[in-house]
Design a protein around this motif. Structure first.
Motif, PDB file in Angstrom:
ATOM      1  N   LEU A  90       0.832  -1.206   0.000  1.00 11.98           N
ATOM      2  CA  LEU A  90       0.000   0.000   0.000  1.00 11.98           C
ATOM      3  C   LEU A  90       0.866   1.255   0.000  1.00 11.98           C
ATOM      4  N   LEU A  91       1.950   1.256   0.754  1.00 12.01           N
ATOM      5  CA  LEU A  91       2.843   2.405   0.756  1.00 12.01           C
ATOM      6  C   LEU A  91       3.431   2.638  -0.628  1.00 12.01           C
ATOM      7  N   GLN A  92       3.759   1.561  -1.323  1.00 11.92           N
ATOM      8  CA  GLN A  92       4.286   1.679  -2.680  1.00 11.92           C
ATOM      9  C   GLN A  92       3.193   2.128  -3.649  1.00 11.92           C
ATOM     10  N   LEU A  93       2.008   1.594  -3.483  1.00  9.26           N
ATOM     11  CA  LEU A  93       0.888   1.944  -4.354  1.00  9.26           C
ATOM     12  C   LEU A  93       0.506   3.418  -4.185  1.00  9.26           C
ATOM     13  N   GLU A  94       0.567   3.909  -2.963  1.00  5.85           N
ATOM     14  CA  GLU A  94       0.242   5.320  -2.717  1.00  5.85           C
ATOM     15  C   GLU A  94       1.214   6.237  -3.436  1.00  5.85           C
ATOM     16  N   ARG A  95       2.477   5.859  -3.509  1.00  2.53           N
ATOM     17  CA  ARG A  95       3.454   6.676  -4.228  1.00  2.53           C
ATOM     18  C   ARG A  95       3.152   6.708  -5.727  1.00  2.53           C
ATOM     19  N   MET A  96       2.630   5.622  -6.256  1.00  2.00           N
ATOM     20  CA  MET A  96       2.221   5.592  -7.655  1.00  2.00           C
ATOM     21  C   MET A  96       0.997   6.485  -7.862  1.00  2.00           C
ATOM     22  N   LEU A  97       0.079   6.438  -6.914  1.00  2.00           N
ATOM     23  CA  LEU A  97      -1.124   7.268  -6.989  1.00  2.00           C
ATOM     24  C   LEU A  97      -0.776   8.750  -6.926  1.00  2.00           C
ATOM     25  N   ALA A  98       0.224   9.109  -6.122  1.00  2.78           N
ATOM     26  CA  ALA A  98       0.593  10.519  -5.933  1.00  2.78           C
ATOM     27  C   ALA A  98       1.001  11.186  -7.243  1.00  2.78           C
ATOM     28  N   PHE A 143      -3.535  -0.163 -11.446  1.00  2.00           N
ATOM     29  CA  PHE A 143      -2.078  -0.054 -11.482  1.00  2.00           C
ATOM     30  C   PHE A 143      -1.448  -1.435 -11.695  1.00  2.00           C
ATOM     31  N   SER A 144      -0.200  -1.411 -12.148  1.00  2.00           N
ATOM     32  CA  SER A 144       0.507  -2.675 -12.377  1.00  2.00           C
ATOM     33  C   SER A 144       0.726  -3.438 -11.077  1.00  2.00           C
ATOM     34  N   LEU A 145       0.887  -2.708  -9.980  1.00  2.00           N
ATOM     35  CA  LEU A 145       1.035  -3.349  -8.669  1.00  2.00           C
ATOM     36  C   LEU A 145      -0.345  -3.739  -8.153  1.00  2.00           C
ATOM     37  N   ARG A 146      -0.589  -5.018  -8.065  1.00  2.00           N
ATOM     38  CA  ARG A 146      -1.877  -5.513  -7.578  1.00  2.00           C
ATOM     39  C   ARG A 146      -1.659  -6.230  -6.254  1.00  2.00           C
ATOM     40  N   ILE A 147      -2.486  -5.912  -5.286  1.00  2.00           N
ATOM     41  CA  ILE A 147      -2.371  -6.548  -3.975  1.00  2.00           C
ATOM     42  C   ILE A 147      -3.170  -7.845  -3.984  1.00  2.00           C
ATOM     43  N   GLN A 148      -2.480  -8.948  -3.875  1.00  2.00           N
ATOM     44  CA  GLN A 148      -3.100 -10.264  -3.881  1.00  2.00           C
ATOM     45  C   GLN A 148      -3.386 -10.686  -2.440  1.00  2.00           C
TER      46      GLN A 148
END
Length: 210
Positions: A90-98, A143-148
């Motif tokens: 989630l921390l990584q995904l938030e940086r992508m969202l930013a 996003f390419s990062l998907r949380i499984q």
């Protein structure tokens, strides 16, 4: 609250969301109080301080405090692996969202609509949770990062549980954004680990029952 307390509290919010996701995936049930706290955090758009994001109800964040403590303590016997994995993602995904102003704008508009739904249905309502889940699915899950999420498929295949999982991941993103806004960085988890842990222990003492 000082800088470290704000950062730890926001990080606790991330871990609370992911702890609830993990528990829901494994058992099919979670308590309403922490779920309500997490959902409400989405609607606190202009909080007076970090505590206000969580309605200053830190007892609702106990699961997240324990999960974060196990991660910072690095005790392999106590480590809650799935909440840690989900939280780091989630921390990584938030940086992508930013970096996506267009998506942030869409999310802001949709959250305004969800707030109106809350006024009509109430906070912990299937329609509200489904709307949060849909927002997550239409934005962050692209996003390419998907949380499984791993767990018991008998629970995960229940539509209401799947909606709660996605809604909670959206709540986790909210806390991840807050963490970055108050100065939190991923490298702090390594180099400021002792300071963060000391601050977390202090917060945990304040949430112990009388």
């Amino acid at each position: 609250m000082n800088r470290y307390e704000q950062q730890v509290l926001a990080l606790v919010g991330v871990f609370t969301a992911t702890s609830l996701v993990d528990k829901l995936a494994r058992t099919g049930t979670i308590a309403e109080t922490p779920l309500s706290c997490m959902l409400n955090s989405l609607l606190e758009r202009n909080p007076a301080d970090t505590g206000a994001v969580y309605s200053n109800d830190f007892t609702a964040l106990r699961d997240g405090m324990r999960a974060l403590a196990s991660a910072l303590e690095r005790d392999p016997n106590a480590l809650q692996r799935q909440p840690l994995r989900y939280s780091l993602n989630l921390l990584q995904l938030e940086r992508m969202l930013a970096k996506r102003d267009d998506m942030l704008e869409v999310m802001g508009r949709r959250l305004e609509q969800i707030e109106k739904q809350v006024g009509h249905f109430g906070l912990v309502n299937d329609n509200v949770i489904a709307a949060c889940a849909s927002l997550y699915q239409d934005t962050l899950s692209t996003f390419s990062l998907r949380i499984q999420v791993q767990g018991d498929m008998r629970h995960l295949q229940v539509a209401q549980n799947a909606d709660k999982v996605r809604a909670l991941l959206l709540c986790g993103i909210r806390s991840a954004r807050l963490w970055h806004q108050v100065g939190g960085r991923r490298w702090h988890l390594v180099f400021y680990r002792a300071k963060l842990l000391k601050t977390l222990y202090s917060l945990m003492r304040h949430t112990q029952p009388e």
